[in-house]
Design a protein around this motif. Structure first.
Motif, PDB file in Angstrom:
ATOM      1  N   ILE A  95      23.629  39.313  33.199  1.00  0.00           N
ATOM      2  CA  ILE A  95      23.915  38.022  33.810  1.00  0.00           C
ATOM      3  C   ILE A  95      25.298  37.597  33.348  1.00  0.00           C
ATOM      4  CG2 ILE A  95      23.254  35.594  33.957  1.00  0.00           C
ATOM      5  CD1 ILE A  95      20.347  36.530  33.595  1.00  0.00           C
ATOM      6  N   TYR A  96      26.132  37.228  34.322  1.00  0.00           N
ATOM      7  CA  TYR A  96      27.496  36.793  34.051  1.00  0.00           C
ATOM      8  C   TYR A  96      27.640  35.339  34.488  1.00  0.00           C
ATOM      9  CZ  TYR A  96      28.392  41.812  33.865  1.00  0.00           C
ATOM     10  OH  TYR A  96      28.362  43.146  33.554  1.00  0.00           O
ATOM     11  N   HIS A  97      28.452  34.600  33.765  1.00  0.00           N
ATOM     12  CA  HIS A  97      28.789  33.230  34.149  1.00  0.00           C
ATOM     13  C   HIS A  97      30.290  33.203  34.389  1.00  0.00           C
ATOM     14  CE1 HIS A  97      24.838  31.568  33.285  1.00  0.00           C
ATOM     15  NE2 HIS A  97      24.799  32.461  32.315  1.00  0.00           N
ATOM     16  N   LEU A  98      30.662  32.811  35.580  1.00  0.00           N
ATOM     17  CA  LEU A  98      32.064  32.827  35.988  1.00  0.00           C
ATOM     18  C   LEU A  98      32.512  31.403  36.292  1.00  0.00           C
ATOM     19  CD1 LEU A  98      34.613  34.379  37.003  1.00  0.00           C
ATOM     20  CD2 LEU A  98      33.491  34.465  39.233  1.00  0.00           C
ATOM     21  N   MET A  99      33.621  31.019  35.698  1.00  0.00           N
ATOM     22  CA  MET A  99      34.240  29.732  36.004  1.00  0.00           C
ATOM     23  C   MET A  99      35.483  30.023  36.840  1.00  0.00           C
ATOM     24  SD  MET A  99      32.595  27.175  34.631  1.00  0.00           S
ATOM     25  CE  MET A  99      33.813  25.891  34.614  1.00  0.00           C
ATOM     26  N   ALA A 100      35.554  29.432  38.020  1.00  0.00           N
ATOM     27  CA  ALA A 100      36.706  29.643  38.895  1.00  0.00           C
ATOM     28  C   ALA A 100      37.000  28.355  39.646  1.00  0.00           C
ATOM     29  CB  ALA A 100      36.432  30.780  39.868  1.00  0.00           C
ATOM     30  N   GLU A 101      38.218  27.920  39.558  1.00  0.00           N
ATOM     31  CA  GLU A 101      38.685  26.736  40.282  1.00  0.00           C
ATOM     32  C   GLU A 101      37.761  25.533  40.089  1.00  0.00           C
ATOM     33  OE1 GLU A 101      39.921  27.563  44.280  1.00  0.00           O
ATOM     34  OE2 GLU A 101      40.583  29.573  43.731  1.00  0.00           O
ATOM     35  N   GLY A 102      37.345  25.324  38.836  1.00  0.00           N
ATOM     36  CA  GLY A 102      36.504  24.175  38.512  1.00  0.00           C
ATOM     37  C   GLY A 102      35.047  24.318  38.901  1.00  0.00           C
ATOM     38  N   MET A 103      34.656  25.491  39.366  1.00  0.00           N
ATOM     39  CA  MET A 103      33.261  25.721  39.749  1.00  0.00           C
ATOM     40  C   MET A 103      32.668  26.785  38.844  1.00  0.00           C
ATOM     41  SD  MET A 103      33.780  25.485  43.911  1.00  0.00           S
ATOM     42  CE  MET A 103      32.674  26.748  44.209  1.00  0.00           C
ATOM     43  N   SER A 104      31.355  26.713  38.666  1.00  0.00           N
ATOM     44  CA  SER A 104      30.655  27.662  37.816  1.00  0.00           C
ATOM     45  C   SER A 104      29.692  28.488  38.667  1.00  0.00           C
ATOM     46  CB  SER A 104      29.866  26.897  36.743  1.00  0.00           C
ATOM     47  OG  SER A 104      29.095  27.783  35.990  1.00  0.00           O
TER      48      SER A 104
END
Length: 135
Positions: free
Chosen positions: A14-23
């Motif tokens: 399981i990965y958690h990605l933060m991109a452009e203020g979104m998770s």
């Protein structure tokens, strides 16, 4: 020189990605049990109460130069939850996944989705309610 045994790669991550203020949460798996857990969670957390049920669907295919092409990876997305099911290496294709993809109350959306649906059929998967926007 000493030979060190390598641990086998995990069958799920399981990965958690933060991109452009979104998770985003991305579940990558070969395990049928993890796919079932993901489906139950997104149904409970997102789809059951939604008046319009929409799930993103995409497939990546095996290399056509190596023989008959088939679906290698099935990707499903709901809100910020994403599943990457490495179907061609999976321990099994769960019945819950087949039932989920045949649920006529859910619209499965993707670009050129007809080819994705075709490539899933050898796994006993039928997707009944699809939508592909005109590009």
């Amino acid at each position: 020189m000493e030979h060190l045994a390598r641990a086998l790669a995990p069958r799920s991550r399981i990965y958690h990605l933060m991109a452009e203020g979104m998770s985003f949460k991305i579940t990558v798996t070969l395990r049928a049990s993890r796919v079932e857990k993901w489906i139950r969670a997104i149904k409970r957390d997102f789809l059951d109460a939604a008046p319009i049920k929409c799930v993103g669907l995409d497939c990546e295919f095996t290399d056509p130069r190596e023989g008959n092409q088939s679906a290698a990876v099935l990707q499903l997305s709901v809100a910020t939850e994403n599943l990457v099911f490495q179907i061609c290496w999976a321990d099994e294709v769960p019945q819950l996944l087949k039932d989920f993809l045949q649920d006529k109350t859910i619209r499965f959306c993707g670009a050129a989705i007809d080819k994705d649906v075709e490539m899933l059929s050898p796994y006993g998967i039928d997707v009944d309610s699809t939508f592909s926007p005109a590009l």
